[in-house]
Write an enzyme that holds these catalytic residues in place. Sequence first.
Site, mmCIF file in Angstrom:
data_model
loop_
_atom_site.group_PDB
_atom_site.id
_atom_site.type_symbol
_atom_site.label_atom_id
_atom_site.label_comp_id
_atom_site.label_asym_id
_atom_site.label_seq_id
_atom_site.Cartn_x
_atom_site.Cartn_y
_atom_site.Cartn_z
ATOM 1 N N GLY A 15 2.514 10.419 28.162
ATOM 2 C CA GLY A 15 2.228 8.756 27.749
ATOM 3 C C GLY A 15 3.647 8.520 26.825
ATOM 4 O O GLY A 15 4.853 8.357 27.088
ATOM 5 N N GLU A 43 4.778 -0.315 27.207
ATOM 6 C CA GLU A 43 6.335 -0.326 27.071
ATOM 7 C C GLU A 43 6.472 0.098 25.477
ATOM 8 O O GLU A 43 7.071 -0.552 24.815
ATOM 9 C CB GLU A 43 6.744 -1.858 27.139
ATOM 10 C CG GLU A 43 7.048 -2.029 28.736
ATOM 11 C CD GLU A 43 7.783 -3.431 28.780
ATOM 12 O OE1 GLU A 43 8.692 -3.577 28.123
ATOM 13 O OE2 GLU A 43 7.434 -4.142 29.788
ATOM 14 N N ASP A 95 1.777 1.687 17.742
ATOM 15 C CA ASP A 95 1.748 2.705 16.952
ATOM 16 C C ASP A 95 2.619 3.457 16.796
ATOM 17 O O ASP A 95 3.474 3.666 15.724
ATOM 18 C CB ASP A 95 0.362 3.721 17.282
ATOM 19 C CG ASP A 95 -0.927 2.982 17.469
ATOM 20 O OD1 ASP A 95 -1.510 2.686 16.318
ATOM 21 O OD2 ASP A 95 -1.186 2.337 18.381
#
Length: 632
Positions: free
Chosen positions: A202, A441, A445
């Site tokens: 991710g 996108e 964080d």
Amino acid sequence: MLRVIGQVAKSSKSVNGQKELIRCLSAAQAQPQKTKKEEKQALREKAKHNQSFVHNLFRGQVEHSQVFPYPIALNQEQTEYVSAFIDPVTKFFSEVNDANKNDMNAEVDENTLESLWELGAFGLQVPQEYGGLELNNTQFGRMGEIIGMHDLGLGIVIGAHQSIGFKGILLYGTKEQKEKYLPKVSTGKTYAAFALTEPSAGSDAASIKCRAVKSSDGKHYILNGSKIWISNGGIADIMTVFAQTEVTDENGQKKDKVTAFIVERGFGGVTNGPPEKKMGIKCSNTAEVYFEDVKIPVENILAKEGEGFKVAMNILNSGRFGMGMTLGGTMRLCIQKASEHATQRTQFGKKLDSYGGIQEKLARMACIQYVNQSIAYMVAGNMDLGSNDYHLEAAISKVFASEGAWYACDEAIQILGGMGFMRDTGLERFLRDLRIFRIFEGTNDILRLFVALTGIQYAGSHLKELQRAFQNPATNLGIIFKEAQKRAGSYIGLGGVDMTGLVEPSLKDSAKLCGESIDMFSRAVESLLIKYGKRIVDEQFLLNRLADSAIDVYAMTCALSRCSRSLKANLPSADHEKLMTETWCVEASDRVRINLRKIHSADFNENYKRMSLISKNICENHDIVQTNPIGV
């Protein structure tokens, strides 16, 4: 339709883990391992000045070339060109598209999609020679504002197609690749998708497992693997896919590097799972995509073999500004609904808009929308004027817009009360749709860490440059005296950053607040570098405070620049813009002061340690740790 109108108008974790994380976010860092000599050269390159305001903010310097005056990226012809699109696009969303139907059916019907293709909405930035409308970033963003006011789910269908789906072909495609694929995706009713995310990849894009193996004759690759949560994944026939490939470096060593490919569903072996059931943006198709022995011609590589990180990150960097534009439209809708209700609803004998609590909510919503719009158009304008130093600003725009839109929508629902909670009002759909924007996108964080660590790295290279200067002071007096003068003025309050000369005179007090914030910020950066050195990558509690401060300073600067332009041009809204800018600067500078105080505070640093322990206890227990107050 839009194409015709436009043509007429125009003619008229661990330290190593954290480093890897940032490497995945920064295209500049997505390079092969360097020798010590190469590392020194890279350090010298990074020490060189660039035009980014935010980069230089970390050095305590105001690089105003990209912020003052406010960038105007459109000439009269370009303004007329995009103006011709506004009415037909608005008419489409009010008369053709049914956002609630899209949401309830979790798909967009074919008639609506057909109308979008006829409008030319799927090729907004494609050059006209390939069938597109050839909008620049500012013009593209103006269209995004309209979309954001009506249907964010449909906006993802459009955006996933062109902002990231085939953006790699626009940025890196060869002449042959553009001639083959751009007509298909702009007028040929062929959807595109961006396939990067995997179950284990991710935010950590380096952990990609999808692999492409070059054939023995060197003419094609065989791709195997899968991707998850791919927008348009179930409908796209052309995909930008990222996979590990074996690359031989200049020293003859073989290493795995990510490569970007243009993959056609028609190659065979490309399948997808059913549409995902999501909280929001339900009408956009999101699906897993599977690749089984997919044969990809070598000419379908984007850029060069092993440069997939650079391709992926530049695609994302170049598209993030559009989110700020689109969500600015969403904020405007929320303000419209909230203000309309506040002026009509009577409680306790008075209209809601007469109460201070409601006035504060509406004012904050308006300020956030104004500042967000100022940031987004600032970034787009600089991109259109040829800047390459906008990556931190684009990241800030995405973070600010996604959090600001959530705040505005939530407050609008609060002002409407029970009515805001009802489906027919429309705000609950927007709230559900908005939640994903803080995730995809680049999660907010991760982008905060990207801003903080990239800026610190730039500041650190400057400190090393100063250290070298002191080793040979006779030949570097200019550098040393310039730095000494800046520091002396800043620390004793007699100089430091002075922005008053950059703004319209009536904004000098607000500019002073911004300048003081920059002074405090640069001192905080330097103290962190001195205290932690390379270990700063582990201090996420502190880095987040630093990132929030950088966001506030850049937001103040964008608002000051835009408002100065409006005041000098004597625009009808100038006085109102001045109210919002002054209000924002007072509150933003106060937040900067608070955040930076937390960086230096022993009490807060101790509290961060407590939070770390609390988190550890919860994770070990997979639950809350304390017992129920009554013991059962």
